[in-house]
Structures are given as C-alpha cells and as structure tokens.
Design a protein around this motif. Structure first.
Motif, PDB file in Angstrom:
ATOM      1  N   UNK A   1       0.711  -1.371  -0.058  1.00 56.96           N
ATOM      2  CA  UNK A   1       0.015  -0.051   0.135  1.00 56.96           C
ATOM      3  C   UNK A   1       0.846   1.335   0.032  1.00 56.96           C
ATOM      4  N   UNK A   2       2.145   1.228   0.059  1.00 53.03           N
ATOM      5  CA  UNK A   2       3.005   2.370   0.101  1.00 53.03           C
ATOM      6  C   UNK A   2       2.947   3.280  -1.199  1.00 53.03           C
ATOM      7  N   UNK A   3       2.548   4.543  -1.074  1.00 57.77           N
ATOM      8  CA  UNK A   3       2.723   5.061  -2.484  1.00 57.77           C
ATOM      9  C   UNK A   3       3.938   5.522  -2.739  1.00 57.77           C
ATOM     10  N   UNK A   4       4.184   5.519  -4.056  1.00 56.78           N
ATOM     11  CA  UNK A   4       5.220   5.750  -4.634  1.00 56.78           C
ATOM     12  C   UNK A   4       5.478   7.412  -4.595  1.00 56.78           C
ATOM     13  N   UNK A   5       4.739   8.119  -4.717  1.00 57.43           N
ATOM     14  CA  UNK A   5       4.666   9.725  -4.830  1.00 57.43           C
ATOM     15  C   UNK A   5       3.674  10.045  -4.119  1.00 57.43           C
TER      16      UNK A   5
ATOM     17  N   UNK B   1       6.721  36.477  -0.954  1.00 55.11           N
ATOM     18  CA  UNK B   1       6.260  35.129  -1.394  1.00 55.11           C
ATOM     19  C   UNK B   1       5.597  34.393  -0.528  1.00 55.11           C
ATOM     20  N   UNK B   2       4.489  33.883  -0.855  1.00 59.78           N
ATOM     21  CA  UNK B   2       3.861  32.821   0.263  1.00 59.78           C
ATOM     22  C   UNK B   2       3.593  31.662  -0.409  1.00 59.78           C
ATOM     23  N   UNK B   3       3.896  30.583   0.381  1.00 60.61           N
ATOM     24  CA  UNK B   3       3.686  29.104  -0.368  1.00 60.61           C
ATOM     25  C   UNK B   3       3.183  28.467   0.877  1.00 60.61           C
ATOM     26  N   UNK B   4       2.013  27.421   0.416  1.00 60.01           N
ATOM     27  CA  UNK B   4       1.726  26.408   1.327  1.00 60.01           C
ATOM     28  C   UNK B   4       1.375  25.096   0.473  1.00 60.01           C
ATOM     29  N   UNK B   5       1.666  23.983   1.258  1.00 56.45           N
ATOM     30  CA  UNK B   5       1.484  22.805   0.740  1.00 56.45           C
ATOM     31  C   UNK B   5       0.944  21.846   1.838  1.00 56.45           C
ATOM     32  N   UNK B   6      -0.067  21.034   1.288  1.00 59.86           N
ATOM     33  CA  UNK B   6      -0.757  20.041   2.060  1.00 59.86           C
ATOM     34  C   UNK B   6      -0.075  18.719   1.430  1.00 59.86           C
ATOM     35  N   UNK B   7       0.358  17.751   2.161  1.00 57.64           N
ATOM     36  CA  UNK B   7       0.908  16.529   1.503  1.00 57.64           C
ATOM     37  C   UNK B   7       0.283  15.185   2.204  1.00 57.64           C
ATOM     38  N   UNK B   8      -0.200  14.138   1.238  1.00 53.99           N
ATOM     39  CA  UNK B   8      -0.663  12.911   1.974  1.00 53.99           C
ATOM     40  C   UNK B   8      -0.074  11.561   1.230  1.00 53.99           C
ATOM     41  N   UNK B   9       0.546  10.717   2.100  1.00 54.34           N
ATOM     42  CA  UNK B   9       0.935   9.391   1.664  1.00 54.34           C
ATOM     43  C   UNK B   9       0.693   8.349   2.480  1.00 54.34           C
ATOM     44  N   UNK B  10       0.963   7.386   2.072  1.00 51.40           N
ATOM     45  CA  UNK B  10       0.638   5.926   2.808  1.00 51.40           C
ATOM     46  C   UNK B  10       2.274   5.228   2.626  1.00 51.40           C
ATOM     47  N   UNK B  11       2.285   4.441   4.089  1.00 52.39           N
ATOM     48  CA  UNK B  11       3.640   3.688   4.217  1.00 52.39           C
ATOM     49  C   UNK B  11       3.037   2.348   4.850  1.00 52.39           C
ATOM     50  N   UNK B  12       3.618   1.197   4.296  1.00 54.40           N
ATOM     51  CA  UNK B  12       3.286  -0.212   4.857  1.00 54.40           C
ATOM     52  C   UNK B  12       4.501  -0.719   5.110  1.00 54.40           C
ATOM     53  N   UNK B  13       4.376  -0.945   6.810  1.00 54.57           N
ATOM     54  CA  UNK B  13       5.612  -1.684   7.299  1.00 54.57           C
ATOM     55  C   UNK B  13       5.330  -2.903   8.225  1.00 54.57           C
ATOM     56  N   UNK B  14       5.672  -3.990   7.832  1.00 57.67           N
ATOM     57  CA  UNK B  14       5.444  -5.383   8.783  1.00 57.67           C
ATOM     58  C   UNK B  14       3.820  -5.542   8.908  1.00 57.67           C
TER      59      UNK B  14
END
Length: 654
Positions: free
Chosen positions: A221-225, A252-265
């Motif tokens: 389920x780990x997302x590559x990007x 300058x103003x910058x905002x970023x929202x990120x989301x991803x998934x990691x799967x371990x054991x």
C-alpha cells in the motif's frame, strides 16, 4: 498477432499525431504574430547577474554561466523549477520522497545554493531543497553557475549556484490566466497581473497545483509519490523615487498539504504533511553619476530579507488511528546586505559587499529543541579588462561562522576572446559548506522503519577545490557550440555512518567526516538557432566521481547523460511543437559494503521523451496539448517516473 500493449501505444501515438495535425491546421488558418523562439544570438545578448554579482551580457562574463530563458520554460510547459532545469546538459534532477533535488558536476543538492533574486531559500529535507515547490509563473530566467562560488555567496555554494530571477511588468496593464489538466488527477492553475505606470512597476502572480497520491507498485500500500495541493502567491514591485534611486519590494507565500501511505510489517501508516513558507525583502538602489557624460556609473544597493519555513508532519497508524509520531520544524532566516559597485581607472570594475545572516531552527528532532547560527561576511572582487578581448576577475570572501570561526574563500576567473566568435573561460575557486543543523544536532528515529540518525557537534566543514575550463564557439550565425570541463576535489565529506543498533531495533547512524572524493567530467552542448522555424539543442555530459580512499564510485550518479530538443515555430501564427528527450546511463543505487558495485546494485539506464504543441488562437488565447514520458518508462524500485501521461491546457492574456 499484435499485443495489447503495442495496440495501446499505437493508439496513443495516433491520437497524439492527430492532435498535432489539428494544431498545425489552426496554425495556417490564422496569421497573427507571436514571440519568436530564443536563438543562440539572442541568448548571448541576455543580461546575467549571478556570475559576478553585477549586470553583464552573458557572452561578456568571465565566469561560465548557463541560462534558461522564459521562452525555454514556456516551451517545455514546466510546472515548476525542477521540471524547467532537467532539460539542460549537465543538470540532473533526482526525484524521491524528499522532492526534486538538483545535481551539478556530480555534487548533490546540499552543495548547491538555491537563490531567488539573490536571496537564499530554506527548508531542506535530508539536505535536499525541493525544486518542485518553486513555481515558474513569475520567473524571467534561471542562471546557473557551476563549480565553487563561495567567494561571492559563502557556505552552501561549494558545488554551484542556481539563481532564479523573477520578472518585471512589461506592459501598462495585463492579465493572464491559464489552466492545465493532466492524467493522475493533476491540475495546474496560474494567474498573473502586470501593472507598469509612470514610476511604478508591479507584477503579482498566483498559482495552484494539485495531484493525487500515485502508487506504481501494487504489491503493497506504500505510495510511490505523495499527493499534494500547493498554492503560491508572489509580488514584485519597483518604485522609482528619483531618476537615480529605486525602491524594491518582493514577497512570496507558499503552502502545501501532502498525503501518502507507508506499509511496514503489515502495519499501515498514513503520512500527512503541511508546509508554509513566507518570505519578503525590501531594498534600495542608488546610482551615482547617472546620465553624467564622462562620469563612470557607481551603484550602491542594500536589502533586508526575511523568510520562515514551517513544516509539520504527522504519522498515523491506520488501524488504531493513533498518532505514532509528529514533528514541527520552524526555520527562520534574516539577512541584511549591502553592496557597492564602481569603476576605477576605466579598466577596473570593483565590487565590495557585506552580509549579516541570522538563522534559527526549532524542531523536536534536534538536541535541545532549538539552535541558532550567526554568520558575518565581507567580500571583494575586481574585474580587470586591460583590453576588450581579455578580462580577469579576482575575488574573495571572508566568512565568520558562530560555530566554526573564520573561513576565507578565494576565486580567480578569466575570459579571453580569441576571435569575435571564439571565447575561452577558465576559473579556479575554493568552496566550503558548514555542517547544518541536521548534521550537528539531529536526533531522529523513524517509527515505520526503526532506524535512528544522530548529529555530531564535532564535525568540521566540508571543503573543495574547483577547476573549470569552457570554450564557446559561434560556428556561424545560428550555430553555437559549448564545451565545459571541470574537476572538483572534496575533503571532510559528511556522511551518515552506521554505529550500532537503535532502541527501535533498526540501525543507528551518526554523521561523520569520513572521506575525500572527487568529481570530474565534461559537458558538451550544440545549439542550432532558427532555420526555417526549426531549432534544436543537443547536449551530452560525462561524469566520473569516486571516493579517493576506497575507490568506490560515488552513488546516485550516471556516467553518461544526454539531452535532445527539437522544436518548430511558425512565427506568424504562433504554432509551436517541442520534442525533448533525456538519457541517463546506469548508476550505483547502493553498495552492500564490499566497496564494489555489482550489477544487482545498479539502477538501469533510461530514455524519457516528452512532446508538447501549443498554438495562439484569436490573439488572446493559447492552447496546448502534450504527452510526458511517451514510451511509458517506469521502474518503481529505482525511479518515481509516473508513466505516460497526457495533458492539455488553455491560457488567456488580456
């Protein structure tokens, strides 16, 4: 019998060819004018400032400098600076979970100083400044100086400088909006407002970029990007107080929202990230002797710059919904600078300057939770031109670092114009990079993998000796050739070395000065200007780098890299088609400890091709279609290429 894959590729190419044909039909159905493609002659007449911190024509500067113009950026359809840079010979963009890092002369992102209008950008993760977070809508040009440039810019310029120059308003009033749609739920929206009235010049930009998470390996389920949603707003204004004095402001103003998934054991973690960046500068320039016959121009400038980087990350156990880890990083930088430029005895262009920089980092991942560094610097440079065909630049910078004391960085550069068409440049410089907050004070354990990384307050600065030789030859009008040879010798390289096992069961690492290394190579580029509307650029880069003590080739570096650009512009109608390819040979992905790279430890070579067509419609619209990664190259184990993707866009300029 034809396979389904081949049928799919054939359909894609047919559809793409049909789209290009449609654009071509439009191009001959209309007759409005449009801006012509940049040719070698136009590029050489361009003004650059990074090489010597003074304005000069590109062909007159004694320091080897690469230039990416706005026309080039628009031709590629680049969404960000990382995408704009990757089509230039000798510049490599490495993409991973930390973003788009740039590599120059075999030196990684942590050795490359990234500037916007001469001001440093903060917020590096694992030493990498993510070039994907820098938008292109307000960019006029990108100047690249390869090799040690610490004599003018200090620490972090050990491997070179990339200076992003923002643009000014060019019309009394103008509005431009554009929207691009791409596969993988990728959206790119941009807007620009220009205002140029009397003494005021103002340009405002706003852009938004969005993409869903991408998973190229369905075995887990780990997302590559990671997915992201970015918003960038910028403003640049200049007010002419008098005929000789200008007041400049940028923000300058910058905002970023990120989301991803990691799967371990068999445990699944949701990774969330929020980034905010504020920056602003206020400067004044005064020109003495402005417009006075026989009086050399003298310029005094000063600027106050401040920026804040705020990064909050959270890891949540999906099954229990509990927060496994969270961290807040806040990095502040305040910089004051002054520079004085004058001409002495008609043949000496002298530059004197000074800087004061205060940096502060607050983070749960560093010992003590908060650290501060103060740097003072003085620099001087003399450009001597005894005859018009020869220039010699001698300069040096004295830095005082609150953690590492005084460091002096000299540089010598020369330009000799053998003929009107042949120019030779050579330079030698020394560079250094002071260990950053992470190298000195980090105390971080990755909860999903169990490894731990520790800083080391006993580290010494890294240093380099850099040699560069460049030849530039205009074979005839419209054909330009460049050859650039270089060598970098590095000492006290900082690397994370395994020192045992962490309490979480993984490996424990500590930053140490452990090695000496070198990189050397040659960049070759041929640029063919407009011939019947056709232009092309062919680039090749050879790189060799190794640890001097073990002989092991430096990882994450291809020996051979190539770039190819073919473009056609129908000037009267504004129809442009642009085909670009880039190649990288196999490179060392990891070493199992025997100091020999076996085939299974090498990442494979690749070719990636992009094509884009755009057309001016009814004078105010410009439509574009394109395909990135035409042949669908993707190997998730080594690369984050998302595979073949189509896009289309429309812009309106009023």
């Amino acid at each position: 019998m034809i396979s389904n894959t081949k049928i799919w590729i054939l359909r894609i190419l047919i559809n793409l060819a049909f789209g290009v044909l449609l654009f071509a039909i439009w191009s001959y159905a209309e007759t409005e004018d449009d801006t012509s493609e940049t040719d070698p002659t136009t590029e050489l007449e361009s003004i650059v400032v990074t090489a010597t911190r003074t304005s000069q024509r590109l062909k007159d500067t004694p320091v080897i400098t690469n230039l990416i113009t706005r026309a080039e950026i628009e031709a590629t359809g680049a969404e960000n600076i990382g995408e704009a840079l990757e089509h230039t010979a000798g510049i490599i963009i490495h993409r991973d979970g930390h973003g788009d890092g740039v590599q120059l002369q075999g030196l990684d992102s942590e050795y490359i100083l990234i500037l916007v209008d001469g001001e440093p950008q903060v917020g590096r993760i694992a030493g990498k400044l993510d070039m994907a977070r820098l938008a292109v809508e307000n960019v006029e040009r990108i100047e690249i100086v390869k090799g040690a440039t610490a004599s003018l810019f200090g620490s972090d310029a050990l491997g070179g400088v990339i200076n992003i120059i923002t643009r000014k308003a060019t019309s009394p009033f103008s509005v431009r909006v554009s929207q691009t749609f791409e596969q993988n739920s990728t959206l790119d929206s941009r807007g620009t407002l220009e205002l140029k009235r009397d003494k005021l010049n103002a340009l405002l930009t706003l852009s938004r970029n969005y993409r869903n998470p991408i998973d190229l390996d369905t075995s887990d389920l780990t997302t590559t990007i990671d997915g992201y949603a970015n918003v960038t707003g910028s403003a640049r204004t200049e007010y002419q107080l008098t005929s000789a004095t200008s007041l400049l402001f940028s923000g300058q103003y910058f905002t970023q929202n990120q989301e991803g998934v990691s799967e371990s054991s068999a445990t699944v973690f949701d990774r969330l990230g929020d980034i905010e960046i504020f920056s602003g500068s206020l400067g004044v320039e005064h020109e003495f002797g402005n417009g006075t016959p026989g009086v050399p121009s003298t310029l005094l400038s000063s600027k106050l710059y401040a920026t804040r980087y705020d990064d909050e990350s959270t890891v949540i156990n999906r099954e229990t919904t509990t927060v496994d880890s969270e961290n807040l990083n806040i990095q502040d930088l305040v910089k004051g600078e002054a520079q004085f430029d004058t001409v002495l005895w008609e043949k000496h262009q002298v530059t004197l300057g000074g800087e004061i920089v205060l940096e502060n980092l607050q983070s749960q991942r560093i010992t003590g939770g908060e650290r501060e560094v103060l740097t003072n610097a003085l620099f001087v440079q003399n450009e001597f031109r005894p005859i018009s065909a020869f220039a010699l630049v001698m300069g040096g910078r004295l830095d005082y670092h609150s953690e590492f004391g005084t460091h002096f960085s000299p540089k010598l550069s020369t330009l000799y114009r053998v003929t009107d068409n042949l120019r030779v440049r050579a330079s030698y410089g020394q560079g250094f990079r002071a260990p950053d907050f992470k190298n000195l004070y980090l105390d971080f354990t990755n909860v999903t993998s169990g490894y731990q990384v520790l800083g080391n307050p006993s580290l010494q600065p890294e240093s380099s000796h850099s040699w560069n030789l460049g030849l530039e030859y205009e074979v005839f009008d419209g054909l330009l050739g460049r050859v650039h040879l270089y060598r970098n010798d590095l000492q006290n390289l900082i690397e994370a070395e395994r020192i045992g096992q962490s309490a979480a069961g993984g490996s424990k690492f500590e930053y140490q000065n452990i090695s000496r290394a070198f990189t050397e190579g040659v960049d070759v580029e041929a640029v063919i200007g407009s011939i019947g509307g056709f232009t092309s650029t062919l680039g090749y880069a050879y790189l060799r780098g190794a640890d001097k003590e073990t002989g092991l080739s430096l990882l994450n570096r291809s020996t051979h890299n190539g770039t190819l650009k073919l473009a056609y512009l129908h000037t009267n109608t504004g129809f442009l088609i642009d085909l670009r390819g880039r190649y990288a040979s196999s490179w060392g992905f990891f070493d199992d400890g025997d100091k020999v790279l076996e085939p299974e430890e090498m990442a494979p070579s690749y070719w990636v091709w992009n094509i884009r067509a755009s057309k001016t419609l009814f004078k105010i619209f410009r439509a574009s279609i394109g395909c990135n990664n035409i042949f669908d190259f993707k190997i998730p184990t080594f690369y984050t290429f998302t595979g073949r993707s189509f896009y289309g866009g429309l812009s309106l300029t009023y």
